[in-house]
Design an enzyme around this catalytic site. Structure first.
Site, PDB file in Angstrom:
ATOM      1  N   CYS A 159      -0.380 -12.630 -74.278  1.00 15.40           N
ATOM      2  CA  CYS A 159      -0.650 -13.014 -72.888  1.00 15.40           C
ATOM      3  C   CYS A 159      -0.945 -14.498 -72.736  1.00 15.40           C
ATOM      4  O   CYS A 159      -0.632 -15.088 -71.710  1.00 15.40           O
ATOM      5  CB  CYS A 159      -1.807 -12.198 -72.344  1.00 15.40           C
ATOM      6  SG  CYS A 159      -3.300 -12.335 -73.346  1.00 15.40           S
ATOM      7  N   GLU A 166      -7.170  -7.180 -67.359  1.00 17.70           N
ATOM      8  CA  GLU A 166      -6.750  -8.323 -68.190  1.00 17.70           C
ATOM      9  C   GLU A 166      -5.232  -8.304 -68.220  1.00 17.70           C
ATOM     10  O   GLU A 166      -4.629  -7.506 -68.938  1.00 17.70           O
ATOM     11  CB  GLU A 166      -7.328  -8.192 -69.613  1.00 17.70           C
ATOM     12  CG  GLU A 166      -8.846  -8.265 -69.686  1.00 17.70           C
ATOM     13  CD  GLU A 166      -9.394  -9.683 -69.531  1.00 17.70           C
ATOM     14  OE1 GLU A 166      -8.602 -10.628 -69.348  1.00 17.70           O
ATOM     15  OE2 GLU A 166     -10.629  -9.818 -69.592  1.00 17.70           O
ATOM     16  N   GLY A 175      -2.942  -5.145 -69.858  1.00 18.42           N
ATOM     17  CA  GLY A 175      -1.498  -4.875 -69.868  1.00 18.42           C
ATOM     18  C   GLY A 175      -0.816  -5.623 -68.748  1.00 18.42           C
ATOM     19  O   GLY A 175      -1.310  -6.660 -68.301  1.00 18.42           O
ATOM     20  N   ASN A 176       0.297  -5.063 -68.278  1.00 17.17           N
ATOM     21  CA  ASN A 176       1.084  -5.818 -67.294  1.00 17.17           C
ATOM     22  C   ASN A 176       0.667  -5.509 -65.856  1.00 17.17           C
ATOM     23  O   ASN A 176       0.030  -4.488 -65.575  1.00 17.17           O
ATOM     24  CB  ASN A 176       2.578  -5.571 -67.518  1.00 17.17           C
ATOM     25  CG  ASN A 176       2.978  -4.147 -67.168  1.00 17.17           C
ATOM     26  OD1 ASN A 176       3.012  -3.760 -66.002  1.00 17.17           O
ATOM     27  ND2 ASN A 176       3.261  -3.336 -68.196  1.00 17.17           N
ATOM     28  N   VAL A 188       1.779  -2.001 -64.024  1.00 17.87           N
ATOM     29  CA  VAL A 188       0.940  -0.836 -64.327  1.00 17.87           C
ATOM     30  C   VAL A 188      -0.482  -1.047 -63.795  1.00 17.87           C
ATOM     31  O   VAL A 188      -1.135  -0.097 -63.353  1.00 17.87           O
ATOM     32  CB  VAL A 188       0.949  -0.537 -65.851  1.00 17.87           C
ATOM     33  CG1 VAL A 188      -0.045   0.564 -66.193  1.00 17.87           C
ATOM     34  CG2 VAL A 188       2.346  -0.142 -66.305  1.00 17.87           C
TER      35      VAL A 188
HETATM   36  P1  NAD Z   1       1.960  -1.351 -72.809  1.00 17.46           P
HETATM   37  O1  NAD Z   1       3.364  -1.007 -72.433  1.00 17.46           O
HETATM   38  O2  NAD Z   1       1.445  -0.982 -74.148  1.00 17.46           O
HETATM   39  O3  NAD Z   1       1.041  -0.741 -71.660  1.00 17.46           O
HETATM   40  C1  NAD Z   1      -0.366  -0.925 -71.651  1.00 17.46           C
HETATM   41  C2  NAD Z   1      -1.037   0.414 -71.450  1.00 17.46           C
HETATM   42  O4  NAD Z   1      -0.694   0.938 -70.173  1.00 17.46           O
HETATM   43  C3  NAD Z   1      -0.626   1.444 -72.493  1.00 17.46           C
HETATM   44  O5  NAD Z   1      -1.788   2.036 -73.025  1.00 17.46           O
HETATM   45  C4  NAD Z   1       0.236   2.399 -71.712  1.00 17.46           C
HETATM   46  O6  NAD Z   1       0.150   3.721 -72.189  1.00 17.46           O
HETATM   47  C5  NAD Z   1      -0.315   2.296 -70.306  1.00 17.46           C
HETATM   48  N1  NAD Z   1       0.683   2.631 -69.293  1.00 17.46           N
HETATM   49  C6  NAD Z   1       1.990   2.263 -69.307  1.00 17.46           C
HETATM   50  N2  NAD Z   1       2.609   2.744 -68.192  1.00 17.46           N
HETATM   51  C7  NAD Z   1       1.674   3.419 -67.490  1.00 17.46           C
HETATM   52  C8  NAD Z   1       1.688   4.130 -66.259  1.00 17.46           C
HETATM   53  N3  NAD Z   1       2.811   4.258 -65.540  1.00 17.46           N
HETATM   54  N4  NAD Z   1       0.543   4.705 -65.838  1.00 17.46           N
HETATM   55  C9  NAD Z   1      -0.591   4.585 -66.561  1.00 17.46           C
HETATM   56  N5  NAD Z   1      -0.665   3.921 -67.735  1.00 17.46           N
HETATM   57  C10 NAD Z   1       0.458   3.347 -68.191  1.00 17.46           C
HETATM   58  O7  NAD Z   1       1.719  -2.901 -72.727  1.00 17.46           O
HETATM   59  P2  NAD Z   1       2.291  -3.972 -71.722  1.00 17.46           P
HETATM   60  O8  NAD Z   1       1.782  -3.717 -70.355  1.00 17.46           O
HETATM   61  O9  NAD Z   1       3.733  -4.215 -71.933  1.00 17.46           O
HETATM   62  O10 NAD Z   1       1.488  -5.221 -72.334  1.00 17.46           O
HETATM   63  C11 NAD Z   1       1.960  -6.492 -72.231  1.00 17.46           C
HETATM   64  C12 NAD Z   1       1.365  -7.148 -70.993  1.00 17.46           C
HETATM   65  O11 NAD Z   1      -0.054  -7.211 -71.138  1.00 17.46           O
HETATM   66  C13 NAD Z   1       1.815  -8.561 -70.807  1.00 17.46           C
HETATM   67  O12 NAD Z   1       2.007  -8.801 -69.439  1.00 17.46           O
HETATM   68  C14 NAD Z   1       0.642  -9.370 -71.331  1.00 17.46           C
HETATM   69  O13 NAD Z   1       0.569 -10.658 -70.804  1.00 17.46           O
HETATM   70  C15 NAD Z   1      -0.517  -8.528 -70.910  1.00 17.46           C
HETATM   71  N6  NAD Z   1      -1.668  -8.766 -71.766  1.00 17.46           N
HETATM   72  C16 NAD Z   1      -2.791  -9.313 -71.211  1.00 17.46           C
HETATM   73  C17 NAD Z   1      -3.877  -9.606 -72.019  1.00 17.46           C
HETATM   74  C18 NAD Z   1      -5.125 -10.221 -71.470  1.00 17.46           C
HETATM   75  O14 NAD Z   1      -6.145 -10.160 -72.159  1.00 17.46           O
HETATM   76  N7  NAD Z   1      -5.125 -10.811 -70.291  1.00 17.46           N
HETATM   77  C19 NAD Z   1      -3.816  -9.325 -73.384  1.00 17.46           C
HETATM   78  C20 NAD Z   1      -2.649  -8.762 -73.892  1.00 17.46           C
HETATM   79  C21 NAD Z   1      -1.589  -8.473 -73.077  1.00 17.46           C
END
Ligand code: NAD
Length: 483
Positions: free
Chosen positions: A253, A219, A197-198, A201
């Site tokens: 990503c 990741e 994710g980002n 977080v």
């Molecule tokens: P998202 O908003 O779905 O969040 C990811 C997860 O984090 C979710 O399961 C969510 O419930 C949890 N989460 C959110 N806020 C939280 C908190 N305050 N406390 C605990 N858990 C929490 O997804 P996102 O983060 O918007 O995903 C997009 C990002 O992920 C982009 O930055 C993208 O580049 C990155 N990404 C990386 C990869 C990789 O393999 N490197 C792959 C896909 C996406």
């Protein structure tokens, strides 16, 4: 939006205890059991392909082609292949010991499962990003909770319904919910957390993990630059870069975020992009079933804000439909302080940043956080080598976008702001095991140890430490100076 059934927070301790007990009893250890679970995961994906396609389409109109190629297909294939290779990955490794006096010690590496693990996934590739780490966890002999994203509710609900029909629920569970549920999960002590994710977080996850000294795979994302060589085939580069930008409407990503284009070929590159644009979307991008929508209103508004503030010149696209549809849009002459260069775009905008030399492009990249992927389009070995030697990034990919993810033998990973830890196939397996070093020193070796016991003597210091301390250091060839 479908109603996502959140897992009651009160149920989490019992789920956790079940997984702990399964792991402690050794149920998840036998290779035959792991192989069966991997085949069951493949079966779940294969038999319910249409349900997963429909769910992810319902979440943000992701085209079936992208779901089958990027999500269902790799889960089926990698589960089956991991099951096939499991024995080789998991077998204890006899270590080739060089020192003659240690050769009878049976030096061995055991591939020990870490234990009970937590996988937290995002919405953008909801299936591959929640289940690919699970393949690694199963293969490693761990038990796991998978926490898919609340922002892809159709997928997350579908997974929660199907997974228990295929996998052993005493070992693998889906927990659904948002911040509240994830926060409750993070209070528990896990043996590994795999978060995708980002970066914002990720810092919350890392802080929670630190309380228990839990190891992590992160990741993450960021901006993946593309460097263009003026002498490259602009037409092929345009097609491959634009395909990378349009897939999942740029919400990935590894999406090429912006292009550092030689100023002298910027207009020719725009021309090439414009031809590709017409080929991809003859009916207009907003009417096309080949283009995903933006996942939610918040992200749609965020992108509209970037659009309103950019000083880049729109040369292709630019329209939105008010229903989370945004045309792939190309901007030229984008300057360093532009809104489009602030953070990861995560949408279908392609800024072109003109540069006058490769050195300027390299400085531009090095002035920013390490990207997840650095893309370059060139046939020139010197151009290629300069980027390999003078920049850092999770991956460095030449002459295509995305395709690195299809290579089962290459690890995928970020660096710095784009994360750490590796995944895909054996690299996912490696993330969930501990390399447990072992020696079994024969009792008969006792006479060799006579000198190590107190009382220490100068003679024994010399005898035991001497060979290492006094080892001859070879001269360094081809290096000037002392440093
Ligand atoms: P998202 O908003 O779905 O969040 C990811 C997860 O984090 C979710 O399961 C969510 O419930 C949890 N989460 C959110 N806020 C939280 C908190 N305050 N406390 C605990 N858990 C929490 O997804 P996102 O983060 O918007 O995903 C997009 C990002 O992920 C982009 O930055 C993208 O580049 C990155 N990404 C990386 C990869 C990789 O393999 N490197 C792959 C896909 C996406």
């Amino acid at each position: 939006m479908t109603e996502l059934q959140h897992t009651p927070i009160g149920d989490l301790p019992a789920i956790y205890e079940t997984l702990q007990s399964t792991f402690r009893k050794g149920i998840s250890r036998p290779l035959a059991w792991r192989r069966h679970q991997l085949h069951q995961l493949a079966r779940m994906a294969q038999e319910n392909k249409d349900k997963f396609v429909a769910a992810i389409y319902a979440d943000f109109r992701k085209p079936e082609m992208e779901i089958q190629i990027g999500e269902v297909g790799p889960i089926v294939e990698r589960s089956i292949k991991s099951a096939e290779l499991l024995e080789e990955w998991a077998k204890p490794e006899a270590v080739d010991v060089k020192a003659a006096w240690q050769q009878s010690w049976g030096s061995t590496l055991y591939k020990t499962p870490k234990g009970v693990v937590l996988i937290i996934a995002p919405w953008n590739y909801p299936m591959i990003l929640s289940l690919q780490p699970l393949i690694g966890a199963i293969a490693a002999g761990c038990t796991a909770v998978v926490k898919p994203s609340e922002l892809s509710p159709h997928y997350s609900q579908t997974l929660a319904e199907l997974l228990p029909k295929y996998l052993d629920t005493s070992a693998f569970r889906v927990v659904n919910g948002g911040v509240e549920e994830t926060t409750a999960l993070l209070e528990m002590k896990w043996d590994h957390i795999f978060y995708t994710g980002n970066g914002r977080v990720a810092r919350i996850i890392a802080a929670a993990a630190a309380k228990h000294l839990t190891p992590l795979t992160l990741e993450l994302g960021g901006k993946c630059p593309v460097v263009l060589d003026a002498n490259t085939d602009l037409r092929i580069a345009a097609k491959r870069i634009f395909w990378g930008k349009c897939t999942n409407a740029g919400q990935i990503c590894v999406c090429p975020d912006y292009v550092l284009v030689p100023r002298s070929v910027q207009d020719a590159f725009v021309e090439a992009l414009s031809e590709v644009y017409k080929e991809f979307y003859p009916e207009g991008a907003l009417n096309s079933e080949s283009l995903s929508r933006i996942v939610n209103q918040m992200h749609y508004d965020r992108l509209q804000d970037l659009l309103a503030r950019t000083k880049g010149e729109i040369v292709l696209g630019g329209k939105s439909d008010g229903h989370r549809g945004i045309e792939p849009t190309v901007f030229k002459n984008v300057q360093e302080d532009d809104s489009l260069l602030e953070g990861e775009i995560f949408g279908p905008f392609l800024p072109l940043v003109p540069v006058d030399s490769l050195e300027e492009a390299i400085d531009f990249i090095n002035a920013r956080p390490h990207p997840l992927v650095l893309y370059a389009f060139t046939e020139d070995p010197k151009f290629k080598q300069a980027l390999i030697d003078q920049t850092r990034s999770g991956n460095i990919i030449f002459n295509d976008t995305f395709q690195q993810l299809a290579v089962n033998e290459l690890p995928f990973s970020g660096m710095g702001e784009s994360g750490y830890g590796y995944q895909i196939m054996n690299y996912s397996f490696d993330g969930f095991i501990h390399l447990r070093s072992s020696v079994h020193v024969p009792l008969e070796a006792e006479p060799f140890f006579a000198g190590r016991y107190p009382p220490y003597t100068a003679e024994n210091v010399n005898l035991l430490a001497g060979p290492a301390v006094n080892m001859e250091i070879p001269p360094s060839a081809g290096v000037n100076g002392n440093a």
